[in-house]
Design a protein around this motif. Structure first.
Motif, PDB file in Angstrom:
ATOM      1  N   VAL A 221     -23.802  35.552  12.672  1.00 44.02           N
ATOM      2  CA  VAL A 221     -25.217  35.011  13.400  1.00 44.02           C
ATOM      3  C   VAL A 221     -26.365  36.386  13.159  1.00 44.02           C
ATOM      4  N   GLN A 222     -25.780  37.401  13.441  1.00 45.09           N
ATOM      5  CA  GLN A 222     -26.666  38.607  13.795  1.00 45.09           C
ATOM      6  C   GLN A 222     -27.196  38.952  12.305  1.00 45.09           C
ATOM      7  N   ASP A 225     -29.703  35.481   7.898  1.00 43.31           N
ATOM      8  CA  ASP A 225     -30.962  35.008   8.012  1.00 43.31           C
ATOM      9  C   ASP A 225     -31.029  33.358   7.623  1.00 43.31           C
ATOM     10  N   PHE A 226     -30.769  32.684   8.740  1.00 39.78           N
ATOM     11  CA  PHE A 226     -30.595  31.211   8.186  1.00 39.78           C
ATOM     12  C   PHE A 226     -32.112  30.350   8.022  1.00 39.78           C
ATOM     13  N   GLN A 230     -32.527  28.935  12.114  1.00 37.25           N
ATOM     14  CA  GLN A 230     -32.158  29.988  13.147  1.00 37.25           C
ATOM     15  C   GLN A 230     -32.267  29.445  14.477  1.00 37.25           C
ATOM     16  N   VAL A 233     -29.037  27.689  15.249  1.00 36.59           N
ATOM     17  CA  VAL A 233     -27.803  28.304  15.375  1.00 36.59           C
ATOM     18  C   VAL A 233     -27.599  29.153  16.439  1.00 36.59           C
ATOM     19  N   LEU A 234     -28.463  29.794  17.150  1.00 33.25           N
ATOM     20  CA  LEU A 234     -28.224  30.181  18.605  1.00 33.25           C
ATOM     21  C   LEU A 234     -27.656  29.337  19.572  1.00 33.25           C
TER      22      LEU A 234
END
Length: 668
Positions: A221-222, A225-226, A230, A233-234
């Motif tokens: 996740v860190q 780059d989605f 994004q 994702v969080l």
């Protein structure tokens, strides 16, 4: 110290530090000679070692001596049938053996040593005059010799000694075994250090293993780059970490139950579980045999006395808790907010690091001061046992640490909504905290050891006059004496060194969980830190510190409730982080975003508490074993009761038959 595989190995497990005599006493009455003689009469093996400034008595107890002491103490031990019975030397083969093959655990052996040492009393019926370097004092009739010598300063200290063969084996298979990562010889740790330390390292190993999943997920996740995804994702990562934490704590309860079953520890009836009342333990009160004789008002009065005592104890604890909470709010909160504000307005990263380091040093002193106040408050409380007193101290002191660790971070989140600053603060806190705890664990014990050796050598050199050669410390027992004890930084009389280790672990867990959405990579840093923590803590216990005193507790106690609290707090804080994130980026309007996150928060709270019901706290084989043991105990007690009733009935019938026979004889 106990025999393994039928062979007995005599190991000196306790050391007594006595004053070195300047001159030998003429005639009888030398207190050290009397002490050695009395120890040998009790069946103990004594080895005398002369050190630089003191004399040491290394004490060992053969298996027969330990067995007699255990029988005198009525130590309850599990039998091969699964029933706990008071130990008897004649039936020792029926009692459960420890994982290392010994008959008694380290906690049981230490209890026996205390009973043997402090049980040496003057049975002569008259006082005995003892001498030391021209000074005389009286050993009164019926008085404990060891306590008398401690009050006179003859016995300076008593402490457990390391078993060198087992210590070297643990160094090889545990502390220096870097290839196994999280795998640890838990059974050997339990046999050598006791249940409480064994359970802690089992918890640390399981926690580190479970960290691998969120560490890998957080790294992805860190670093990846989605794009437009994004913002999905969080929340997904947040939900995954909450479910992970809830499942981890539930499966830890299962593992803890399995450990206690494997070690044959019945924690529900362990020592120190009784309630104090009018100077007695509830377990020693005349119940139920004598209480069943009370009728009418006497029984009602006793019930009212218990109720008054119960609510009086609750009131005192509640008053102390309120005092601690108000002190945190009124005294510590302004200091924390001032630090957070100064940190926010400083632009230089180097100055921020220096400010954080200074802040941690100051807050350590303030927290220790608060811990001492908490200890004084606890001494005024009515707690049921030593473990309950320790748990009360844990809750109060953790409140201080919780405020000093997280209030500055909450400040950045709620007032500034600066995620870059928040991430920078988290990185600094994790790095500085890890360095600080590592230095505290490794450097301080070694510095204390070096300083004590230096003082002993300097004193010896001054007594012996000028000398060109270096004074060496040859005896291992004196080296152990110079080492620091495994004690907490605060509340030494209530907690051991596990307080600091457990506190460090809990603060780390709160840091990575409550701000998971802001810094997902923290899970990977925590996993690497814990891998190092396992080995450094093992080296600390085996090399730099004395052998710890055993504790009766066989769970992590209050820390489990604290971890549960941190999971609930992480649901709230991460929900607030998501609200700030989406509002700042402008992807959502605050109203629908807030509503969605609130719904997710409530769902996660329900899932968290629902998982505690879906996942059993005990494995099926543990429950089956316990039911089997209870059934066997009931059958045995029922048979014994029937025999006693039959014996009483026959003894009552027999005199009546004899009386009838006598009357028939008279009539004839």
């Amino acid at each position: 110290m106990n025999g393994s595989n039928g062979e007995e190995r005599i190991v000196h497990e306790v050391a007594m530090v006595v004053s070195k005599r300047i001159r030998e006493e003429e005639g009888e009455g030398d207190c050290v000679e009397v002490l050695v003689s009395e120890l040998k009469k009790r069946g103990l093996v004594v080895d005398r070692v002369v050190g630089l400034a003191d004399e040491f008595l290394k004490v060992a107890a053969p298996l027969e001596t330990l067995g007699n002491a255990a029988a005198e103490l009525h130590i309850r031990k599990p039998t091969c049938l699964g029933i706990d019975l008071p130990f008897e030397t004649q039936g020792s083969e029926a009692f459960f053996r420890q994982p290392d093959g010994s008959l008694f655990s380290w906690f049981e052996r230490f209890r026996c040593y205390q009973h043997l040492l402090y049980g040496i009393v003057n049975c002569n019926g008259y006082g005995v005059t003892l001498k030391l370097d021209g000074r005389e004092f009286c050993w009164a009739a019926g008085e404990s010799l060891v306590r008398r010598l401690e009050s006179e300063g003859v016995i300076k200290q008593m402490f457990p000694l390391h078993d060198e063969s087992k210590r070297k084996e643990l160094l090889k298979t545990w502390a220096l075994n870097w290839w196994n990562f999280t795998n640890q010889p838990i059974d050997q740790i339990y046999s050598y250090f006791g249940a409480k330390i064994g359970v802690y390292f089992s918890f640390l190993g399981m926690y580190t293993q479970w960290l691998i999943f969120p560490a890998v997920l957080g790294f992805i996740v860190q670093m990846v780059d989605f794009g437009s995804l994004q913002f999905l994702v969080l929340p997904s990562f947040f939900v995954s970490t909450i479910l992970w934490a809830a499942l981890f704590l539930q499966f830890w309860k299962r593992k803890n139950a399995a450990l206690l079953a494997r070690w044959q520890i019945n924690y529900s009836v362990g020592p120190g579980q009784g309630y104090k009342f009018l100077g007695m333990e509830w377990t020693s009160l005349p119940f139920p045999k004598e209480l069943t004789k009370n009728i009418g008002n006497e029984k009602l009065k006793e019930k009212e006395a218990y109720q008054r005592y119960e609510w009086f104890a609750y009131r005192k604890r509640f008053r102390n808790d309120v005092f601690v909470i108000m002190s945190i709010i009124c005294l510590q909160l302004p200091f924390e907010l001032a630090y957070a504000h100064i940190y926010e307005i400083i632009t230089s990263d180097i100055i921020k690091f220096v400010l954080t380091a200074i802040y941690l040093l100051i807050i350590q002193y303030l927290t220790r001061l608060g811990g001492k106040v908490s200890v004084k408050l606890i001494n005024r409380e009515i707690n049921e046992s030593v473990e309950y007193r320790a748990n009360s101290l844990i809750y109060k002191v953790f409140g201080l640490y919780f405020m000093q660790t997280y209030i500055g971070i909450f400040y950045h989140v709620l007032l500034h909504r600066n995620f870059m600053t928040l991430r920078q603060v988290l990185i600094q806190r994790l790095i500085i905290s890890q360095v600080f705890w590592t230095l505290m664990d490794g450097s301080l014990p070694y510095l204390k050891y070096s300083y004590r050796k230096f003082r002993a050598r300097k004193k010896k050199k001054n007594e012996g006059g000028p000398s060109t050669g270096k004074i060496q410390i040859a005896s291992r027992v004196e080296k152990e004496y110079f080492k620091a004890t495994y004690s907490a930084s605060i509340g030494v009389e209530l907690e051991d060194g596990l307080f600091d280790d457990s506190l460090e672990l809990a603060l780390q867990f709160g840091m990575i969980m409550m701000f998971a959405c802001a810094f997902p990579l923290a899970f990977a840093l925590a996993a690497l830190s814990n891998l190092m923590e396992i080995r450094t803590n093992a080296l600390k216990l085996l090399v730099t510190l004395r052998r710890p005193l055993p504790r009766a507790a066989a769970t992590i106690g209050a820390w489990l409730n604290i971890w549960q609290f941190l999971v609930v707090m992480s649901i709230c804080t991460n929900s607030a982080l998501l609200v700030c994130l989406y509002d700042r980026e402008g992807k959502w309007k605050i109203e629908p975003g807030l509503a969605a996150i609130l719904i997710m928060e409530h769902i996660l709270l329900l899932l968290k508490f629902g998982l505690s019901r879906l996942v059993p706290e005990e494995p099926a084989w543990v429950r089956a074993s316990r039911v089997k043991n209870v059934t066997q105990a009931q059958d045995m007690y029922c048979k014994q009761l029937l025999r006693s009733i039959s014996g009483d009935f026959s003894s009552m019938v027999k005199p009546e038959q004899e009386q009838q026979e006598d009357s028939g004889t008279i009539l004839t």
